[in-house]
Design a protein around this motif. Sequence first.
Motif, PDB file in Angstrom:
ATOM      1  N   GLU A 160       0.722  -1.222  -0.075  1.00  0.00           N
ATOM      2  CA  GLU A 160      -0.102   0.050   0.104  1.00  0.00           C
ATOM      3  C   GLU A 160       0.775   1.228  -0.102  1.00  0.00           C
ATOM      4  O   GLU A 160       0.427   2.284  -0.666  1.00  0.00           O
TER       5      GLU A 160
ATOM      6  N   VAL B 231      -5.333   2.096   5.870  1.00  0.00           N
ATOM      7  CA  VAL B 231      -5.288   0.580   5.257  1.00  0.00           C
ATOM      8  C   VAL B 231      -6.329  -0.039   5.973  1.00  0.00           C
ATOM      9  O   VAL B 231      -6.043  -0.245   7.166  1.00  0.00           O
ATOM     10  N   ASN B 232      -7.427  -0.688   5.452  1.00  0.00           N
ATOM     11  CA  ASN B 232      -8.365  -1.493   6.479  1.00  0.00           C
ATOM     12  C   ASN B 232      -8.789  -0.779   7.434  1.00  0.00           C
ATOM     13  O   ASN B 232      -8.998  -1.107   8.717  1.00  0.00           O
ATOM     14  N   ASN B 233      -9.142   0.555   7.092  1.00  0.00           N
ATOM     15  CA  ASN B 233      -9.943   1.416   8.299  1.00  0.00           C
ATOM     16  C   ASN B 233      -8.988   1.838   9.304  1.00  0.00           C
ATOM     17  O   ASN B 233      -8.970   2.171  10.349  1.00  0.00           O
ATOM     18  N   THR B 234      -7.530   1.495   9.127  1.00  0.00           N
ATOM     19  CA  THR B 234      -6.633   2.156   9.998  1.00  0.00           C
ATOM     20  C   THR B 234      -5.657   2.858   9.470  1.00  0.00           C
ATOM     21  O   THR B 234      -5.314   2.739   8.430  1.00  0.00           O
TER      22      THR B 234
END
Length: 504
Positions: free
Chosen positions: A116, A132-135
């Motif tokens: 990413e 990334v992945n809601n983080t």
Amino acid sequence: MKQLSIRTKITLWFSAILIVVVAITYFVVLSVSRQIIQKTIRDNLIQTVESNVDEIEYYASNTFDVSGREVDYYLRYGDGYIEIDDDFLNEVNDIYTSLCQSGGTLVYGENPIILESSNISFLDSEIQTISVNNTLYYIFDRQLETEGLEDLWLRGIVSETQGEVELSAISRASLILLPSLVLLAIIGGYLIARRTLAPIRQISDTAAQIRQGGDLKKRIQLNEGNEELHPVAEQFNEMFTRLDDSFTAQQQFVSDASHELRTPVSVIAAQCELTLDHDRTPDEYIEALTVISRQGRKMSRLIRDMLDFTRLELQPERYAKETFDLSALVEGVCQDMAIIQEKKITLTWETESGLLFFGNRELMNRLLTNLISNAYRYGTPCGHTKVTLQTADCKSDHSHPGSLLKNKNAALRQSHTDRCEKTCIFLSVEDDGIGISEKDLPNIFHRFYQADSSRSGSGSGLGLAMVQEIAVFHGGTISVKSQTGHGSTFLLKLPGSLLCRNNK
């Protein structure tokens, strides 16, 4: 809510406000803590990357010699070697550091989001973010400037979730500590409210006891202190004292009035029974009616005086004040009373002219009439009575009330304010009658006071009491000096402001 006590209402309102304040505090603490933790994470990221910059060195092939070196890692790069410290690129506080080429190729280290982050361009000494992945991740890059390393970058990466442990700990501590403080504050507030409102309970209980038992001598007893409720309790005690005094005075008044009315009523009843016992001659009927008429007038005069006295004592607002010529009033009363010549007593007067007075004309007329009537009643036949009206310094000695101001011009030169503050009005009635005994002097202004037989007369017993009430109504005082067998002097002292307000 209306059925709750004041203490409970105060506690509930206090608790509600406190809970709201604590809730707001809790969210503010979490918000501020989150911001501080995130800033700390970013600062640690920068510090870690900057520290690792100094841990990388480049050596050309012809100068590189591993003998005697304590190096854990070294990499072949270009025409030389890269020396990497053994602590470099280790994961520290969840911060990952990687050594990358400008194109994004990973040379050494760790990067949890290598794929990413490969699309994120390198920016020297600036923090970038990527989700990334809601983080959310923070990225910090530093370009290496050492000779031979110009194409290399250090990239540090850390997740914002690194602070979740600390934030969770703060949240748990707040959820335990703040409610505990709220509970302690509510308990403390309740106890303080109960202690603070205890005087109100005492006031209420005392009033209830007085109402139930009718004991007006009971008082509110509070502990020593200067709280706001202590003056309230003192005011209630003063009110109870006044009620007690008024009730006692009312009882005494009723008793005295009953006693005074009993005699004429008894005389009238006895005279009627005696007259109706058998037939009488016309002269006997006339004599009986004369006695009844005389006693009836006495009762009428007594009842009138009682009503006037009660009205002045309880409803003084019914007597309106106005500006009038006090000098002319005194002279007029004296002229009218001089015509009576009761017991052939000579009445003379001496007045200071032009005294405009602010008061009630009717009451002042009544006061002077009562004093002169009293002088007539207890004066010696062919005696003398003198009335004097004057203004003088309030501190002057008026043992000789006939002496008027000697220097009127000097008094007139005084300033208006000085005259108001220092000048008083003096009205005296002096007789050469039988006088008043020393034991009777303290009581002569009491209602229906019965002096010794030498001073008994046809009065109602309210004349001097009325004089005192009229003096108090005008803000003045009445005093008497007397000696048995040498006469009496009644002295009325009134404030000079009652004159000055008319000259403004």
